[in-house]
Design an enzyme around this catalytic site. Sequence first.
Site, mmCIF file in Angstrom:
data_model
loop_
_atom_site.group_PDB
_atom_site.id
_atom_site.type_symbol
_atom_site.label_atom_id
_atom_site.label_comp_id
_atom_site.label_asym_id
_atom_site.label_seq_id
_atom_site.Cartn_x
_atom_site.Cartn_y
_atom_site.Cartn_z
ATOM 1 N N GLY A 195 45.753 44.602 39.729
ATOM 2 C CA GLY A 195 45.354 45.649 40.608
ATOM 3 C C GLY A 195 45.493 45.030 41.975
ATOM 4 N N VAL A 223 43.300 42.837 45.346
ATOM 5 C CA VAL A 223 42.029 41.897 45.570
ATOM 6 C C VAL A 223 41.832 42.185 47.212
ATOM 7 C CG1 VAL A 223 41.356 39.430 45.575
ATOM 8 C CG2 VAL A 223 42.976 40.322 43.923
ATOM 9 N N ASP A 266 47.238 30.985 32.084
ATOM 10 C CA ASP A 266 47.909 31.244 33.204
ATOM 11 C C ASP A 266 47.669 30.220 34.464
ATOM 12 O OD1 ASP A 266 48.738 34.094 35.210
ATOM 13 O OD2 ASP A 266 49.901 32.477 34.770
#
Length: 950
Positions: free
Chosen positions: A633, A635, A745
């Site tokens: 999405g 930020v 990650d």
Amino acid sequence: MSKSTAWKYGIFVVAWLCWASLSVGAQITDSVEVTALRTIKRSLIDPNKNLSNWNRGDPCTSNWTGVVCYNRTLTDGYLHVQQLLLLKMGLSGSLSPELGNLLYLQILDFMWNSISGSIPKEIGNITTLELLLLNGNNLTGPLPEELGYLPNLDRIQIDQNNISGPIPVSFSNLNKTKHFHMNNNSISGQIPPELSRLPSLVHFLLDNNNLSGYLPPEFSELPSLLIIQLDNNHFDGTTIPASYSNMSKLLKLSLRNCNLQGEIPDLSRIPNLGYLDLSLNLLNGTIPTERLSENITSIYLSNNNLTGTIPVSFSNLPRLQILSIANNSLSGSIPSTIWQNRTLNGNESLTVELQNNELSNITGDTNLPQNVTVWLQGNPLCSNTNLVSFCGSERDADNKNQGPTSNTLDCDSPGCPPPYEHSPKSPERCICVAPLLVGYRLKSPGFSDFRPYISMFEDHLTNGLDLLLYQLYIVNFEWEEGPRLKMYLKLFPNNQSGNPFIFNRSEVRRIMNMYTSWKIPDSDIFGPYELLNFTLLDMYKDVIATSPRSGLSKGALAGIVVGTVAGAVAMSAVVSLLILRKRMKKYNAVSRRRRASKASLRIDGVKAFNYGEMAMATNNFNNSALIGQGGYGKVYKGILADGTVVAIKRAQEGSLQGEKEFLTEIELLSRLHHRDLVSLIGYCDEEGEQMLVYEFMVNGTLRDHISAKCKEPLSFAMRLRIALGSAKGILYLHTEANPPIFHRDIKASNILLDSNYTAKVADFGLSRLAPVPDIEGTVPAHVSTVVKGTPGYLDPEYFLTHKLTDKSDVYSLGVVFLELLTGMQPISHGKNIVREVNLAYQSGMIFSVIDERMGSYPSECVVKFLNLALKCCQDDTDARPSMADVVRELDSIYLMMPESDIKIADPMVTDVEKVMSSPPSSSTVKNPYVSSEVSGSNLDSGVVPTIMPR
């Protein structure tokens, strides 16, 4: 959901979309204020490039230097400029007439710049204007008559310019104006007697101008007037109107050097008169014998043509600090009761100046009490040898002109690391805190000696600012020509609060707003004040959050948007009907699950925000607040209601988790508290939205700082410290989190830097998996999972076997270490950073790949760091060190570094900082150091940052 209900929703959606198309189109095309701002910006020359903070759409919860503040009004939904504050920014150029198009402006503040030209008459169009603050510039020309028609103006400050011409008669219409500050200009002509109709006028300061004519007797009718200050004008030999004796509220009458003639009127009927200066005029006759107010502190009648005797009424004035009647033609005796009836403490004094008169004697006791000074040089009585102590040469009374300049504490603890310092008056002795620095000036104080009033001033200012008394310290003060009292103040944090070392952001905003909006209540004795500067130390400089964004051509965009929206309305309505029918079937079940899960979720330290709070924090998720986006999405940078700056990660609809998983995720994240992990502040889970709210990281991502585009590269010592912080954060995830977390990650864009360039690992929530015990309770060494991560950082063995281990994170961090050393991308033009560095190492050319931009470095430390990085990047999992081993090795390298490099790279490694960082939770400790070079943060895997270093 029934068909009829669906159609009702459909009709509502169509209606809403039609309205939205008109509203959006109107908002886009209505570019009057945006165009005006651009024109205003072009008219001002800014050598410091501070005007980069001008953005359309940034909400403003407080105000300060270089900020354009907007508010979305309820009446039309548009964004309107309400405050334009460009204080002390070194601006030159002129004021654009387009200022008149900011029709919703309340505060116009261009104080303390070098702006020239005239004041645009178009400002008179801004009927909402409350504060017009233009003092301290190089403005010329006359005062526009149009300013007299501003119905809501509270304060007009144009002092310390070169304004000329008369005061417009139209100013008599300013019914709400309390403060006329027009001193130190070249204003000429007669003071309009029509100003006597102003019902709210409190302070009338026009000293140091070229006014002429007469003093309007009608001023005695002003119902609220407290101060008349007209020194150094030329009133053509006029007299002081006798009607001024009827000013029942007057506190100060200062008419020094105004070419006044005639007799002094009886001013004894002014009940609270505290300051009277009629010196340096041509006044004659005798001094009125009636006793002045008991509040009088200062009487200046020197350098006139006064005759007669000194009235006994000057005795028994309990607050009198100075009586100056020198250089007149007074005769007779001096009543010693002027000073004999006074009892003065150590901070009080009385000076009686009677030099160069015709005085022949002193009646009564000639012994002077403590702190009383009497000057009699140039009088016949000085031939009396018994009075030689009164007739000596005058001494400079510097002790009354300036105050304390330092405060030393005898502390057992070591000195504070700059810019921290000991709080001089704190109940907790020798505590190290970071103050706010304030330059402050009293423009028309009602006394001549500040020392007896220091305690009263401290009470007044701390009460006005809602601070505790010990939070204020007066560094020094000095009298300036006027007379005006300049002082420098330090405001210290309250060590009884949650964070005793620095003010929190909302408190800094509140205090700034009190000063810049003149919300500190007026004081009778201290008079009007002005803010000279409000200096923010480095740890406070991110208080006003701004978001760079590129400008758009509103005219070109208007046609596109309006046409597109109009064409999309019909299709949107149809699609909305289909979506609504599908979603409403699930609505009741989902809402029941959400109510049940939310009712049971109560997490300490994590706040549940509603959608409205998130929308307000981001200006309705305006693109100007967008700082990154990726597969999950977007930020946004947001400002919460309490002033806290945060990063809000908003999931797009396709990536929403199940309700249970999302709330479980939050509960787990709330347990992660470490100095080197980005803290979760809260979440939002309503109206089909899932958002996480994190602490905002001022200095953005590590990737930004090691990219070739970075203007100020990091030194090797700073890079080593960042590597150590990152490793410690990941070690916490592996060994102390419950259950342990494999990040999965790790990359340079998921390592964020706070205001002191301390590394904090981010995105350890939505993209991680924890190992799960098997049926016998044994925790496996790996997690079998679908491969996720970023190419270039991905553990090769994890990629082949789908087995995620703690060594997978070690590999990824090793790649980050190589980035720190070389400045390269993990994968660039088909080249892999691990392979390239290995080749250079094996060929003995290792220093050829080291990043030259980090300057000089100790080669032994670089080689050891490089060896560690390559060990982390071994293909064989077992050949890689554990994260604990990585931390130990980095610690040992750090200890090898020259002390000078460590001091520069690690200014916070002090006893005080260790206290501040304990417990090691980034959710409870906000490091105060700030860099203004880079803004933005990235809290998402696969995020492509939208903000680059400025």
